[in-house]
Design a protein around this motif. Structure first.
Motif, mmCIF file in Angstrom:
data_model
loop_
_atom_site.group_PDB
_atom_site.id
_atom_site.type_symbol
_atom_site.label_atom_id
_atom_site.label_comp_id
_atom_site.label_asym_id
_atom_site.label_seq_id
_atom_site.Cartn_x
_atom_site.Cartn_y
_atom_site.Cartn_z
ATOM 1 N N HIS A 101 -25.219 -13.770 95.856
ATOM 2 C CA HIS A 101 -24.703 -14.805 94.811
ATOM 3 C C HIS A 101 -25.992 -15.599 94.392
ATOM 4 O O HIS A 101 -26.066 -16.261 93.312
ATOM 5 N N PHE A 102 -26.913 -15.843 95.380
ATOM 6 C CA PHE A 102 -28.089 -16.663 94.745
ATOM 7 C C PHE A 102 -29.524 -16.359 95.017
ATOM 8 O O PHE A 102 -30.583 -17.124 94.572
ATOM 9 N N THR A 103 -29.534 -14.804 95.330
ATOM 10 C CA THR A 103 -30.851 -14.419 95.459
ATOM 11 C C THR A 103 -31.173 -12.921 94.579
ATOM 12 O O THR A 103 -30.244 -12.635 94.117
ATOM 13 N N GLY A 104 -32.284 -12.752 94.282
ATOM 14 C CA GLY A 104 -32.438 -11.246 93.728
ATOM 15 C C GLY A 104 -32.779 -11.542 92.255
ATOM 16 O O GLY A 104 -32.984 -12.838 91.712
ATOM 17 N N LYS A 105 -32.976 -10.218 91.607
ATOM 18 C CA LYS A 105 -33.392 -10.370 90.153
ATOM 19 C C LYS A 105 -32.111 -10.705 89.344
ATOM 20 O O LYS A 105 -32.478 -11.712 88.358
ATOM 21 N N GLU A 106 -31.031 -10.484 89.774
ATOM 22 C CA GLU A 106 -29.817 -11.122 89.026
ATOM 23 C C GLU A 106 -28.603 -11.660 90.006
ATOM 24 O O GLU A 106 -27.803 -10.935 90.496
ATOM 25 N N PRO A 107 -28.937 -12.732 90.302
ATOM 26 C CA PRO A 107 -28.099 -13.565 91.201
ATOM 27 C C PRO A 107 -26.588 -13.474 90.827
ATOM 28 O O PRO A 107 -26.470 -13.774 89.483
ATOM 29 N N TRP A 108 -25.598 -13.304 91.305
ATOM 30 C CA TRP A 108 -24.113 -13.045 91.038
ATOM 31 C C TRP A 108 -23.672 -14.144 90.492
ATOM 32 O O TRP A 108 -22.812 -14.380 89.660
ATOM 33 N N VAL A 109 -24.098 -15.422 91.088
ATOM 34 C CA VAL A 109 -23.430 -16.602 90.800
ATOM 35 C C VAL A 109 -23.580 -16.954 89.095
ATOM 36 O O VAL A 109 -22.637 -17.626 88.708
ATOM 37 N N ASN A 110 -24.445 -16.407 88.271
ATOM 38 C CA ASN A 110 -24.576 -16.552 87.111
ATOM 39 C C ASN A 110 -24.822 -15.329 86.199
ATOM 40 O O ASN A 110 -25.389 -15.332 85.294
ATOM 41 N N ILE A 111 -24.124 -14.153 86.811
ATOM 42 C CA ILE A 111 -24.652 -12.813 86.261
ATOM 43 C C ILE A 111 -24.157 -12.856 84.653
ATOM 44 O O ILE A 111 -24.473 -12.245 84.016
ATOM 45 N N GLU A 112 -22.975 -13.639 84.464
ATOM 46 C CA GLU A 112 -22.456 -13.843 82.975
ATOM 47 C C GLU A 112 -23.610 -14.067 81.978
ATOM 48 O O GLU A 112 -23.466 -13.934 80.928
ATOM 49 N N ASP A 113 -24.577 -14.790 82.476
ATOM 50 C CA ASP A 113 -25.591 -15.347 81.671
ATOM 51 C C ASP A 113 -26.391 -14.047 81.199
ATOM 52 O O ASP A 113 -27.199 -14.031 80.069
ATOM 53 N N ALA A 114 -26.252 -12.992 81.758
ATOM 54 C CA ALA A 114 -26.996 -11.702 81.485
ATOM 55 C C ALA A 114 -26.605 -10.983 80.341
ATOM 56 O O ALA A 114 -27.178 -10.041 79.733
ATOM 57 N N THR A 115 -25.478 -11.209 79.863
ATOM 58 C CA THR A 115 -24.507 -10.809 78.622
ATOM 59 C C THR A 115 -25.374 -11.243 77.433
ATOM 60 O O THR A 115 -25.944 -12.073 77.240
ATOM 61 N N SER A 116 -25.297 -10.316 76.576
ATOM 62 C CA SER A 116 -25.937 -10.488 75.354
ATOM 63 C C SER A 116 -24.999 -10.811 74.290
ATOM 64 O O SER A 116 -24.420 -10.241 73.748
ATOM 65 N N THR A 117 -25.577 -12.071 73.943
ATOM 66 C CA THR A 117 -24.779 -12.719 72.591
ATOM 67 C C THR A 117 -25.070 -11.854 71.438
ATOM 68 O O THR A 117 -24.282 -11.745 70.613
ATOM 69 N N ALA A 118 -26.369 -11.663 71.397
ATOM 70 C CA ALA A 118 -26.838 -10.800 70.024
ATOM 71 C C ALA A 118 -25.949 -9.467 69.998
ATOM 72 O O ALA A 118 -25.619 -9.072 68.997
ATOM 73 N N SER A 119 -25.914 -8.830 71.091
ATOM 74 C CA SER A 119 -25.155 -7.648 71.193
ATOM 75 C C SER A 119 -23.629 -7.963 70.499
ATOM 76 O O SER A 119 -23.052 -7.161 70.109
ATOM 77 N N ALA A 120 -22.993 -8.975 71.067
ATOM 78 C CA ALA A 120 -21.561 -9.233 70.857
ATOM 79 C C ALA A 120 -21.435 -9.748 69.388
ATOM 80 O O ALA A 120 -20.587 -9.174 68.733
ATOM 81 N N MET A 121 -22.644 -10.335 68.957
ATOM 82 C CA MET A 121 -22.721 -10.626 67.367
ATOM 83 C C MET A 121 -22.535 -9.477 66.693
ATOM 84 O O MET A 121 -21.752 -9.258 65.645
ATOM 85 N N ASP A 122 -23.545 -8.560 67.107
ATOM 86 C CA ASP A 122 -23.540 -7.256 66.269
ATOM 87 C C ASP A 122 -22.296 -6.586 66.383
ATOM 88 O O ASP A 122 -21.679 -5.746 65.579
ATOM 89 N N LEU A 123 -21.527 -6.436 67.588
ATOM 90 C CA LEU A 123 -20.371 -5.624 67.820
ATOM 91 C C LEU A 123 -19.151 -6.082 66.753
ATOM 92 O O LEU A 123 -18.416 -5.262 66.145
ATOM 93 N N VAL A 124 -18.971 -7.593 66.597
ATOM 94 C CA VAL A 124 -18.050 -7.975 65.984
ATOM 95 C C VAL A 124 -18.349 -8.588 64.332
ATOM 96 O O VAL A 124 -17.551 -9.021 63.831
ATOM 97 N N GLY A 125 -19.746 -8.410 64.424
ATOM 98 C CA GLY A 125 -20.079 -8.867 63.013
ATOM 99 C C GLY A 125 -20.053 -10.450 62.916
ATOM 100 O O GLY A 125 -20.094 -10.909 61.581
ATOM 101 N N ALA A 126 -20.392 -11.080 63.806
ATOM 102 C CA ALA A 126 -20.694 -12.473 63.867
ATOM 103 C C ALA A 126 -21.981 -12.801 63.194
ATOM 104 O O ALA A 126 -23.034 -12.367 63.452
ATOM 105 N N ARG A 127 -21.964 -14.058 62.635
ATOM 106 C CA ARG A 127 -23.354 -14.557 62.018
ATOM 107 C C ARG A 127 -23.787 -15.549 63.029
ATOM 108 O O ARG A 127 -25.339 -15.781 62.669
ATOM 109 N N PHE A 128 -23.274 -16.056 63.738
ATOM 110 C CA PHE A 128 -23.669 -17.243 64.622
ATOM 111 C C PHE A 128 -23.244 -17.202 66.140
ATOM 112 O O PHE A 128 -21.937 -16.688 66.273
#
Length: 195
Positions: A54-81
Motif C-alpha cells: 500500500h505504501f511502497t514501490g513504483k505504484e503504491p496502492w494507497v493512491n493508485i487511482e492517481d495513476a489514471t489519466s485524466t487526459a485519456s478520460a477527456m479524450d474518451l468522452v470529449g471533455a474540454r476541461f
C-alpha cells in the motif's frame, strides 16, 4: 506513443480470423499488451511486500487511482476541461444510480426488461430495485416472502423481470423479436435495460 491498435493483443489470439469491429458492452475485450505485465508486477509486489504494498514501490496502492489519466478520460468522452471527468464507482453501483433516476415503477408498470444472459451482477442490481419497490407494496405482492433471484439457468425467474433471449441457434438478439416483446409487455414495463 503507440497507436491503440498496436497496443492490443495480436490478432492470432482472437477467436475469429475475420476482420471485425469489437463492440461487446459486457466484456473486457482483448487485453492490451502491457496489461499482463502490469498485473503480474502488482501480484509480485503483493507476494513480496504484503500489506506494505500500500505504501511502497513504483505504484503504491494507497493512491493508485492517481495513476489514471485524466487526459485519456477527456479524450474518451470529449471533455474540454479536466474538471468535466471523474472516475467513480463500479458498474453495478452505476446501474443502481441509473435505475434510481430512470426506474419509476407503478403498481401496474413495475417490470424491467433485461437480456437473459446479462451478468449476474446486472440481474442482481435489477432485481434488488424491483424487490425494493415490491416490499413497499406488500398488499399488491403478498406472495413475495423471499426475493427470488435469477440464477441464470432459467429454472427460476424473478416475477418482475421480462427476459429477452436470442433465437435458437443465435447469439444475437433479434430486433424484431425485441420490439415485439416490448410491445407485448408495454402495459407492465417500467424500464428497458439493455447493453
Amino acid at each position: 506513443q503507440a497507436s491503440l491498435s498496436d497496443q492490443i493483443t495480436d490478432s492470432d489470439t482472437k477467436e475469429s480470423s475475420q476482420p471485425c469491429i469489437y463492440l461487446c458492452g459486457n466484456s473486457l475485450g482483448l487485453s492490451s499488451k502491457p496489461a499482463r505485465d502490469r498485473v503480474i508486477s502488482h501480484l509480485d509486489h503483493w507476494a513480496n511486500k504484503g500489506v506494505e504494498g500500500h505504501f511502497t514501490g513504483k505504484e503504491p496502492w494507497v493512491n493508485i487511482e492517481d495513476a489514471t489519466s485524466t487526459a485519456s478520460a477527456m479524450d474518451l468522452v470529449g471533455a474540454r476541461f479536466p474538471h468535466e471527468v471523474v472516475y467513480m464507482n463500479s458498474l453495478t453501483v452505476n446501474l443502481h444510480l441509473l435505475m434510481v433516476a430512470f426506474y419509476r415503477p407503478t403498481l401496474q408498470k413495475y417490470k424491467i426488461l433485461i437480456e437473459d444472459k446479462a451478468f449476474p451482477s446486472d440481474h442482481y442490481a435489477v432485481t434488488s430495485q424491483i424487490d425494493s419497490f415490491m416490499a413497499m407494496h406488500p398488499d399488491r405482492f403478498p406472495n413475495l416472502k423471499t426475493p427470488t433471484r435469477n440464477n441464470n439457468n432459467n429454472n427460476e425467474c424473478h416475477p418482475g423481470l421480462v427476459l429477452v433471449k436470442p433465437k435458437a441457434g443465435s447469439d444475437l438478439l433479434d430486433e424484431d423479436d425485441l420490439l415485439t416483446l416490448i410491445r407485448s409487455h408495454a402495459h407492465e414495463l417500467a424500464l428497458v435495460l439493455l447493453p
